[in-house]
Motif scaffolding. Structure first.
Motif, PDB file in Angstrom:
ATOM      1  N   LEU A  30       0.831  -1.204   0.000  1.00  0.00           N
ATOM      2  CA  LEU A  30       0.000   0.000   0.000  1.00  0.00           C
ATOM      3  C   LEU A  30       0.868   1.258   0.000  1.00  0.00           C
ATOM      4  N   GLY A  31       2.032   1.166   0.636  1.00  0.00           N
ATOM      5  CA  GLY A  31       2.971   2.291   0.588  1.00  0.00           C
ATOM      6  C   GLY A  31       3.439   2.570  -0.831  1.00  0.00           C
ATOM      7  N   ILE A  32       3.630   1.502  -1.608  1.00  0.00           N
ATOM      8  CA  ILE A  32       4.021   1.660  -3.014  1.00  0.00           C
ATOM      9  C   ILE A  32       2.902   2.322  -3.796  1.00  0.00           C
ATOM     10  N   TYR A  33       1.682   1.836  -3.622  1.00  0.00           N
ATOM     11  CA  TYR A  33       0.547   2.324  -4.410  1.00  0.00           C
ATOM     12  C   TYR A  33       0.110   3.731  -4.011  1.00  0.00           C
ATOM     13  N   TRP A  34       0.185   4.040  -2.710  1.00  0.00           N
ATOM     14  CA  TRP A  34      -0.334   5.326  -2.229  1.00  0.00           C
ATOM     15  C   TRP A  34       0.715   6.427  -2.228  1.00  0.00           C
ATOM     16  N   PHE A  35       1.937   6.082  -1.793  1.00  0.00           N
ATOM     17  CA  PHE A  35       2.950   7.111  -1.557  1.00  0.00           C
ATOM     18  C   PHE A  35       4.180   6.963  -2.449  1.00  0.00           C
ATOM     19  N   ASN A  36       4.115   6.028  -3.405  1.00  0.00           N
ATOM     20  CA  ASN A  36       5.245   5.765  -4.292  1.00  0.00           C
ATOM     21  C   ASN A  36       6.505   5.387  -3.506  1.00  0.00           C
ATOM     22  N   ALA A  37       6.318   4.738  -2.355  1.00  0.00           N
ATOM     23  CA  ALA A  37       7.436   4.330  -1.498  1.00  0.00           C
ATOM     24  C   ALA A  37       7.976   2.997  -1.997  1.00  0.00           C
ATOM     25  N   GLN A  38       8.676   3.025  -3.111  1.00  0.00           N
ATOM     26  CA  GLN A  38       9.107   1.804  -3.794  1.00  0.00           C
ATOM     27  C   GLN A  38      10.433   1.247  -3.291  1.00  0.00           C
ATOM     28  N   GLU A  39      11.209   2.057  -2.595  1.00  0.00           N
ATOM     29  CA  GLU A  39      12.531   1.606  -2.162  1.00  0.00           C
ATOM     30  C   GLU A  39      12.422   0.651  -0.978  1.00  0.00           C
ATOM     31  N   ILE A  40      13.282  -0.359  -1.005  1.00  0.00           N
ATOM     32  CA  ILE A  40      13.397  -1.293   0.114  1.00  0.00           C
ATOM     33  C   ILE A  40      14.850  -1.748   0.194  1.00  0.00           C
ATOM     34  N   THR A  41      15.424  -1.749   1.386  1.00  0.00           N
ATOM     35  CA  THR A  41      16.824  -2.130   1.531  1.00  0.00           C
ATOM     36  C   THR A  41      17.010  -3.618   1.255  1.00  0.00           C
ATOM     37  N   PHE A  42      18.248  -3.998   0.983  1.00  0.00           N
ATOM     38  CA  PHE A  42      18.527  -5.412   0.735  1.00  0.00           C
ATOM     39  C   PHE A  42      18.069  -6.267   1.912  1.00  0.00           C
ATOM     40  N   ASN A  43      18.465  -5.877   3.131  1.00  0.00           N
ATOM     41  CA  ASN A  43      18.145  -6.683   4.307  1.00  0.00           C
ATOM     42  C   ASN A  43      16.640  -6.760   4.538  1.00  0.00           C
ATOM     43  N   ALA A  44      15.949  -5.642   4.362  1.00  0.00           N
ATOM     44  CA  ALA A  44      14.492  -5.641   4.542  1.00  0.00           C
ATOM     45  C   ALA A  44      13.819  -6.517   3.492  1.00  0.00           C
ATOM     46  N   CYS A  45      14.332  -6.475   2.281  1.00  0.00           N
ATOM     47  CA  CYS A  45      13.782  -7.286   1.195  1.00  0.00           C
ATOM     48  C   CYS A  45      13.971  -8.769   1.481  1.00  0.00           C
ATOM     49  N   PHE A  46      15.186  -9.150   1.885  1.00  0.00           N
ATOM     50  CA  PHE A  46      15.460 -10.560   2.163  1.00  0.00           C
ATOM     51  C   PHE A  46      14.640 -11.047   3.363  1.00  0.00           C
ATOM     52  N   THR A  47      14.455 -10.177   4.355  1.00  0.00           N
ATOM     53  CA  THR A  47      13.660 -10.543   5.535  1.00  0.00           C
ATOM     54  C   THR A  47      12.201 -10.742   5.157  1.00  0.00           C
ATOM     55  N   GLN A  48      11.649  -9.810   4.381  1.00  0.00           N
ATOM     56  CA  GLN A  48      10.260  -9.948   3.942  1.00  0.00           C
ATOM     57  C   GLN A  48      10.069 -11.234   3.133  1.00  0.00           C
ATOM     58  N   MET A  49      11.005 -11.478   2.224  1.00  0.00           N
ATOM     59  CA  MET A  49      10.926 -12.665   1.381  1.00  0.00           C
ATOM     60  C   MET A  49      10.950 -13.942   2.225  1.00  0.00           C
ATOM     61  N   TYR A  50      11.818 -13.974   3.225  1.00  0.00           N
ATOM     62  CA  TYR A  50      11.919 -15.164   4.077  1.00  0.00           C
ATOM     63  C   TYR A  50      10.607 -15.423   4.822  1.00  0.00           C
ATOM     64  N   PHE A  51      10.035 -14.376   5.386  1.00  0.00           N
ATOM     65  CA  PHE A  51       8.791 -14.553   6.137  1.00  0.00           C
ATOM     66  C   PHE A  51       7.632 -14.948   5.221  1.00  0.00           C
ATOM     67  N   ILE A  52       7.551 -14.351   4.041  1.00  0.00           N
ATOM     68  CA  ILE A  52       6.471 -14.703   3.110  1.00  0.00           C
ATOM     69  C   ILE A  52       6.527 -16.197   2.775  1.00  0.00           C
ATOM     70  N   HIS A  53       7.694 -16.674   2.373  1.00  0.00           N
ATOM     71  CA  HIS A  53       7.822 -18.069   1.955  1.00  0.00           C
ATOM     72  C   HIS A  53       7.706 -19.033   3.142  1.00  0.00           C
ATOM     73  N   THR A  54       8.193 -18.613   4.309  1.00  0.00           N
ATOM     74  CA  THR A  54       8.081 -19.467   5.496  1.00  0.00           C
ATOM     75  C   THR A  54       6.622 -19.624   5.920  1.00  0.00           C
ATOM     76  N   PHE A  55       5.890 -18.511   5.958  1.00  0.00           N
ATOM     77  CA  PHE A  55       4.473 -18.576   6.328  1.00  0.00           C
ATOM     78  C   PHE A  55       3.682 -19.398   5.308  1.00  0.00           C
ATOM     79  N   SER A  56       4.010 -19.248   4.015  1.00  0.00           N
ATOM     80  CA  SER A  56       3.318 -20.025   2.982  1.00  0.00           C
ATOM     81  C   SER A  56       3.623 -21.512   3.131  1.00  0.00           C
ATOM     82  N   GLY A  57       4.896 -21.841   3.432  1.00  0.00           N
ATOM     83  CA  GLY A  57       5.270 -23.231   3.666  1.00  0.00           C
ATOM     84  C   GLY A  57       4.573 -23.804   4.889  1.00  0.00           C
TER      85      GLY A  57
END
Length: 317
Positions: free
Chosen positions: A84-111
């Motif tokens: 929603l931050g991307i869509y509303w405020f154009n907040a598209q930037e995400i740090t490497f560590n934040a990106c990898f952390t988000q990715m890990y949690f998404i795939h872990t929760f899905s698993g």
């Protein structure tokens, strides 16, 4: 947006593109996604409240359902606020560590959710094939052990995700063509050899989704065999109805995942916004719809909801 051919520093940012090709319409996509998030939160919190406060629902089936509801709270919470931050405020930037952390949690929760669905299939198998021993086989301690085993499997198998991506060199664009950090979408930005990374991704799919699908399929083969041996049509229909909600949830979870996987592998010429939209549907629709499936199809939950609503109406009077 950087498209430099030099190696991107690990202190730099990724750029989440949202839905590529539909940049001017992204604000309007925020409306359904925000609605999905709110409905997911309300539906799953309500489901957890009903299971906790209704003694009749303190059975193995509903304990597994509570685990599913908790997972369905965590999956959209790990992704939609940033989206929603991307869509509303154009907040598209995400740090490497934040990106990898988000990715890990998404795939872990899905698993974890996939594992809970397979555990629920075993629950239905025991309930139908061994009804008199159901509560003695699935004791509270065994349910806790199953939940811990499913969680540990997802945590351990998916642990290499961020480390594999962190060791890659990123010398292509830093724009991720998704609304969130997805494993292969990030890996494809690298100019390193992806043989090990791709092999690991396939291994994860096999060890989690593949094994769960086999286990669910085997459980339902045995369930159908047992149901067909029942003496009367009424008993058969009642037995089938106890599995109806679980079958619907399985289809909601695995069908979008299958389409998303096939699009990623084979539809190379499809518009570039199709894959991100399918990935979003796969991730966000099941958490929103699962409480409705169980609320509509499960008599005890439906009666409890109606009872709570009647009490509120009486209090107003």
């Amino acid at each position: 947006m950087s498209t430099s051919n030099t190696t991107i520093s690990h202190h730099a940012m990724f750029i989440l593109a949202g839905i590529p090709g539909l940049d001017s319409s992204q604000f309007w996509f925020s409306i359904p996604f925000c609605t999905v998030y709110i409905v997911s939160l309300l539906g799953n919190i309500t489901l957890l409240y009903i299971i906790k406060t209704e003694p009749r629902l303190h059975t193995p089936m509903y304990f597994f359902l509570a685990l599913l509801a908790m997972t369905d709270l965590l999956i959209p919470t790990s992704t939609i606020p940033k989206m929603l931050g991307i869509y509303w405020f154009n907040a598209q930037e995400i740090t490497f560590n934040a990106c990898f952390t988000q990715m890990y949690f998404i795939h872990t929760f899905s698993g974890f959710e996939s594992g809970i669905l397979s555990a629920m299939a075993i629950d239905r198998y025991i309930a139908i094939c061994y009804p008199l021993r159901y509560t003695t086989i699935l004791t509270n301690s065994r349910i806790a052990k199953i939940g811990m085993a499913v969680a540990l499997r997802a945590i351990v198998i998916l642990m290499p995700h961020p480390f594999l991506l962190n060791r890659l060199s990123y010398c292509k664009t830093n724009v991720i063509p998704h609304s969130y950090c997805e494993f292969m979408a990030v890996a494809k930005l690298s100019c390193s050899d992806l043989t090990v990374t791709s092999a690991y991704g396939l291994t994860v799919v096999t060890l989690i989704i593949g094994l769960d699908v086999i286990l669910i399929s085997l459980s339902y083969v045995l369930i159908i065999k047992a149901i067909l041996n029942l003496p009367s049509t009424g008993k058969r229909l009642k037995a089938f109805s106890t599995c109806g909600s679980h079958v619907c949830v399985i289809l909601l979870f695995y069908t979008p995942a299958l389409f998303s996987f096939l699009m990623l592998r084979f539809a190379k010429t499809a518009p570039k916004y199709i894959q991100p939209i399918l990935a979003n549907v796969y991730l966000f629709c099941p958490p929103m719809l699962n409480p409705f499936v169980y609320g509509v199809r499960t008599k005890q939950i439906r009666e409890r909801i109606l009872s709570v609503m009647r009490c509120k109406d009486t209090d107003k009077l």
